[in-house]
Every structure is written in C-alpha cells, then in structure tokens.
Design a protein around this motif. Sequence first.
Motif, PDB file in Angstrom:
ATOM      1  N   SER A 222       0.867  -1.182   0.000  1.00  0.00           N
ATOM      2  CA  SER A 222       0.000   0.000   0.000  1.00  0.00           C
ATOM      3  C   SER A 222       0.903   1.232   0.000  1.00  0.00           C
ATOM      4  O   SER A 222       1.813   1.328   0.834  1.00  0.00           O
ATOM      5  CB  SER A 222      -0.901   0.027   1.233  1.00  0.00           C
ATOM      6  OG  SER A 222      -1.783  -1.070   1.253  1.00  0.00           O
ATOM      7  N   ASP A 223       0.658   2.147  -0.911  1.00  0.00           N
ATOM      8  CA  ASP A 223       1.507   3.339  -0.976  1.00  0.00           C
ATOM      9  C   ASP A 223       0.737   4.489  -1.611  1.00  0.00           C
ATOM     10  O   ASP A 223      -0.376   4.312  -2.120  1.00  0.00           O
ATOM     11  CB  ASP A 223       2.795   3.048  -1.754  1.00  0.00           C
ATOM     12  CG  ASP A 223       4.007   3.669  -1.088  1.00  0.00           C
ATOM     13  OD1 ASP A 223       4.062   4.915  -1.008  1.00  0.00           O
ATOM     14  OD2 ASP A 223       4.882   2.927  -0.630  1.00  0.00           O
ATOM     15  N   ILE A 224       1.361   5.654  -1.568  1.00  0.00           N
ATOM     16  CA  ILE A 224       0.772   6.842  -2.179  1.00  0.00           C
ATOM     17  C   ILE A 224       1.273   6.965  -3.613  1.00  0.00           C
ATOM     18  O   ILE A 224       2.484   6.863  -3.880  1.00  0.00           O
ATOM     19  CB  ILE A 224       1.146   8.107  -1.380  1.00  0.00           C
ATOM     20  CG1 ILE A 224       0.556   8.043   0.036  1.00  0.00           C
ATOM     21  CG2 ILE A 224       0.636   9.363  -2.098  1.00  0.00           C
ATOM     22  CD1 ILE A 224      -0.961   7.992   0.081  1.00  0.00           C
ATOM     23  N   VAL A 225       0.352   7.159  -4.534  1.00  0.00           N
ATOM     24  CA  VAL A 225       0.688   7.337  -5.942  1.00  0.00           C
ATOM     25  C   VAL A 225       0.090   8.652  -6.433  1.00  0.00           C
ATOM     26  O   VAL A 225      -0.796   9.233  -5.793  1.00  0.00           O
ATOM     27  CB  VAL A 225       0.156   6.170  -6.798  1.00  0.00           C
ATOM     28  CG1 VAL A 225       0.819   4.862  -6.390  1.00  0.00           C
ATOM     29  CG2 VAL A 225      -1.368   6.044  -6.685  1.00  0.00           C
ATOM     30  N   CYS A 226       0.581   9.110  -7.579  1.00  0.00           N
ATOM     31  CA  CYS A 226       0.072  10.356  -8.146  1.00  0.00           C
ATOM     32  C   CYS A 226      -0.309  10.134  -9.599  1.00  0.00           C
ATOM     33  O   CYS A 226       0.158   9.195 -10.241  1.00  0.00           O
ATOM     34  CB  CYS A 226       1.102  11.476  -8.020  1.00  0.00           C
ATOM     35  SG  CYS A 226       2.760  11.056  -8.592  1.00  0.00           S
ATOM     36  N   ASP A 227      -1.162  10.994 -10.111  1.00  0.00           N
ATOM     37  CA  ASP A 227      -1.620  10.825 -11.491  1.00  0.00           C
ATOM     38  C   ASP A 227      -0.729  11.549 -12.497  1.00  0.00           C
ATOM     39  O   ASP A 227      -0.817  11.304 -13.700  1.00  0.00           O
ATOM     40  CB  ASP A 227      -3.078  11.290 -11.638  1.00  0.00           C
ATOM     41  CG  ASP A 227      -3.275  12.765 -11.307  1.00  0.00           C
ATOM     42  OD1 ASP A 227      -2.380  13.375 -10.684  1.00  0.00           O
ATOM     43  OD2 ASP A 227      -4.336  13.306 -11.660  1.00  0.00           O
ATOM     44  N   GLU A 228       0.145  12.446 -12.023  1.00  0.00           N
ATOM     45  CA  GLU A 228       1.112  13.136 -12.872  1.00  0.00           C
ATOM     46  C   GLU A 228       2.453  13.158 -12.150  1.00  0.00           C
ATOM     47  O   GLU A 228       2.513  12.970 -10.926  1.00  0.00           O
ATOM     48  CB  GLU A 228       0.692  14.586 -13.143  1.00  0.00           C
ATOM     49  CG  GLU A 228      -0.649  14.775 -13.797  1.00  0.00           C
ATOM     50  CD  GLU A 228      -0.962  16.254 -13.977  1.00  0.00           C
ATOM     51  OE1 GLU A 228      -0.114  16.976 -14.559  1.00  0.00           O
ATOM     52  OE2 GLU A 228      -2.027  16.692 -13.507  1.00  0.00           O
ATOM     53  N   ASP A 229       3.525  13.415 -12.885  1.00  0.00           N
ATOM     54  CA  ASP A 229       4.828  13.566 -12.244  1.00  0.00           C
ATOM     55  C   ASP A 229       4.815  14.799 -11.339  1.00  0.00           C
ATOM     56  O   ASP A 229       4.298  15.858 -11.720  1.00  0.00           O
ATOM     57  CB  ASP A 229       5.919  13.728 -13.298  1.00  0.00           C
ATOM     58  CG  ASP A 229       6.270  12.414 -13.973  1.00  0.00           C
ATOM     59  OD1 ASP A 229       6.514  11.433 -13.255  1.00  0.00           O
ATOM     60  OD2 ASP A 229       6.297  12.379 -15.221  1.00  0.00           O
ATOM     61  N   PRO A 230       5.410  14.683 -10.149  1.00  0.00           N
ATOM     62  CA  PRO A 230       5.515  15.853  -9.273  1.00  0.00           C
ATOM     63  C   PRO A 230       6.321  16.969  -9.930  1.00  0.00           C
ATOM     64  O   PRO A 230       7.233  16.724 -10.716  1.00  0.00           O
ATOM     65  CB  PRO A 230       6.240  15.299  -8.032  1.00  0.00           C
ATOM     66  CG  PRO A 230       6.007  13.829  -8.068  1.00  0.00           C
ATOM     67  CD  PRO A 230       5.950  13.455  -9.523  1.00  0.00           C
ATOM     68  N   THR A 231       5.994  18.191  -9.588  1.00  0.00           N
ATOM     69  CA  THR A 231       6.711  19.349 -10.129  1.00  0.00           C
ATOM     70  C   THR A 231       8.051  19.507  -9.415  1.00  0.00           C
ATOM     71  O   THR A 231       8.271  18.959  -8.331  1.00  0.00           O
ATOM     72  CB  THR A 231       5.891  20.624  -9.923  1.00  0.00           C
ATOM     73  OG1 THR A 231       5.737  20.838  -8.503  1.00  0.00           O
ATOM     74  CG2 THR A 231       4.518  20.521 -10.570  1.00  0.00           C
ATOM     75  N   PRO A 232       8.985  20.274  -9.989  1.00  0.00           N
ATOM     76  CA  PRO A 232      10.260  20.531  -9.294  1.00  0.00           C
ATOM     77  C   PRO A 232      10.065  21.137  -7.914  1.00  0.00           C
ATOM     78  O   PRO A 232      10.819  20.842  -6.985  1.00  0.00           O
ATOM     79  CB  PRO A 232      10.975  21.500 -10.244  1.00  0.00           C
ATOM     80  CG  PRO A 232      10.401  21.203 -11.594  1.00  0.00           C
ATOM     81  CD  PRO A 232       8.963  20.858 -11.345  1.00  0.00           C
TER      82      PRO A 232
END
Length: 403
Positions: A222-232
Amino acid sequence: MAEAITHQQVDSVQAGSSYDVEQAVLQRYGAGAQQPEAELCCPTEYEPGYLDRLPQEIIEKDYGCGDPTRYVAVGETVVDLGSGAGKNCYILAQKVGASGQVIGVDFNEEMLALSRKYLDEMADKLGYRNVAFVKGKIQDLALNLDQAQAWLNQHPITRFDQVAAFEAVCDRLRQEQPLIADNSVDVVISNCVLNLVRPQDKQQLFREIYRVLKRGGRAVISDIVCDEDPTPQILNDAQLWSGCIAGAFREDVFLKMFEDAGFYGVEILVRQDQPWQVVDGIEFRSMTVRAFKGKEGPCWERNQAVVYKGPWKAVQDDDGHTLYRGQRMAVCDKTFKLYTDPNGPYHLGILPLPPYEEIPLCAAQPFDCSHNELRHPRETKGAEYRATVTNLDSACCGPESCC
C-alpha cells in the motif's frame, strides 16, 4: 503551474536539493513516534477485531495509507517494510498465528523502540511470540544495521582510509549473516513507506523485495501514488518528502517497477476514489498492489493446454503469452502451473486441460514460448485415442435436465 518533470529527472533534482531525504524522513517520523501527527496518515479502515488487542499508543503513532494485512494467511512468514510503531506487525501476528512469523524492518530508532516496547505485552495477550523488529534499510534488506553499528562501536572511523574496512565488514555481514535471507519469505508487505525511499534507491528496493521472497511468494504494497509527475517545487520540498507526497510513484510507474523487478500477475487491489491530497493540481491517493514471484524457469513440453474463460476477447500475461477467449492455447509446464495455481493470480479465469497421459518431466522436450499456438485436442488426448463413452451417471440429459 510549473512544468512537470519525469521520474527519470528526479535524481538530478534531488542531487541539487538543500536537504537529505533520509534525514528529513528520520526526523519527522522520529517526532511522530513521540507525538501523534495526523498529517502523516491517510485514513484507513482495518478488519474489525484485530486492533482490539493493540495498545492505544501504537494505534495513535503508527502511520499508513492502506491495509495490506488483509491479504496474508495463517502460517505464513511475513516481512513488513518500514514497520514503524508496529501496528501492522501486531495485526499480522494474529493473522498468521503461532505457526507463522512476522519480521518488522525499520531504521528509525524511535519507532523501533516504540514497537519493541510492547513485544512482551502482545506475546502475553496472544499466548505466543512470533514477532521480531530488526533495524535495517528497506532498500538493503541484507544488512543488519545493529550488527554494523556494533562493529563501528568497537572500531570508530577517524580516517578516510578506514571507510573501506567498514564497507568490507558490511559486505561480509550481507553474505554471512543477512538480515533477511534469499527466498525466505512468503509475503512482503509495506504500508506507505516505499515513497519515502530516495529516488536513486528505488530500483534496488524492488530488487530486494524480489530477492527475499520465496518462489510463489508475493508482495502486497500500500503506498501513495500520483496521477502526474511531481513538479520541481514539490520534489525540492523536504516537508513534502517526509509527508509521503514528493516521493509518490506515478500510478503507471508504480506498476512497472514490479514488472521490471521480475514480478508477474501485478494487480491493483484497492485504489482510493478521491485523492488524499491535491498539490499544484496533481492528485495523490492511496493504492494497494499485489505482485507474485516465480515466473522464471525452463519451459518443457508436456502437452498441456488452457482455455481462457473471458470476458475479454484476449489477454496477455507478463511473459507475453496471449490467450484468446475459448481457444485451447498450448502452454509449457511452467506456465500451466502458474495459470492453475490456486494461490496465484490467474486460476479463476482459466480452464486447465491436462493431457490424458502425463508426460514425465524427465522425458519432456523443450517448449518454445516465443509465440502463441493453439493445441489440437488430439495432443492432450493422444493421437490413438478412439474411445466411445456414454456417461450414464451424468445429469446432463437426465429427467430433470433441459434436454
């Protein structure tokens, strides 16, 4: 909004950061072991009853984003990566029972002290002791950090040339006294910890998970995911790193990390409908993934076939085999076992067609798995099969049938 960067650029961004990811994580979770911090935790429901025996302090100071403990069975050996205060380990202790074993791995001293504090109390409550908490980095499960520290205490490093001696000791410990041995674990779980690992260590992390699992074992993460790449800006924020945001995997990349490490049957078990947080328009949510070890090995021809039941017209597995709905697909012995394993990921969608006369493995010929072929019924029945059978015991066309 700033232009997003790819995961391949993460290393270079991190290299120019003014903070150390590991130190940021250690400091924040060390504080979280002293005082509960709600922002570290994504609200999660656990199976009823398993929390009742746990000390309240562990419940309040353990942080996660899912419940991988649901997918563990009696008698299994389980490793919990980033075990924290020990909540998942003490739940697992109840699930695997006295015949199972649970090993929590963490490298935060405060969290280890908290989890170990209740070992005797939980053993008394359960009537058995099947939990251990060990100090190690989850991306280096072979190195026992307590043993490495004991050597350092006796041989303090005061000169640069002494570093090589310490590294040699660490390599020896990995080989001779590994923290977690090769092929020794039924299940590896983790609850919102993989995202805290430095970007440059994440491939090694997945390789280590694969290494310690037995053939047929599985990872449930179980982990945290994102729908886009994180910004700088996100990647260069120490608070967002320790807060399970900056290190989040992009959803598709998360799954591919399992594939690249050699896992098969990778499956999303749970994906949070609504995002836990939204930062700069990027959605961060909890996801639980299961993946299996054991698709490698030789391919032997034993005249086995499988039929994919549907509902999709065709599906493809992690070795590139395409199964067409309703067709008798020829498979090697290894693939046949993978598809029909009742504890594996595929069996519910597969009809197995073993040969009428089994070919001994010692007599089997190599099978070419590089292309997909149909299996003629005569290959499983035998070329000389000429039986004519009426099954009078069958209810297929009996008095109460629809014939």
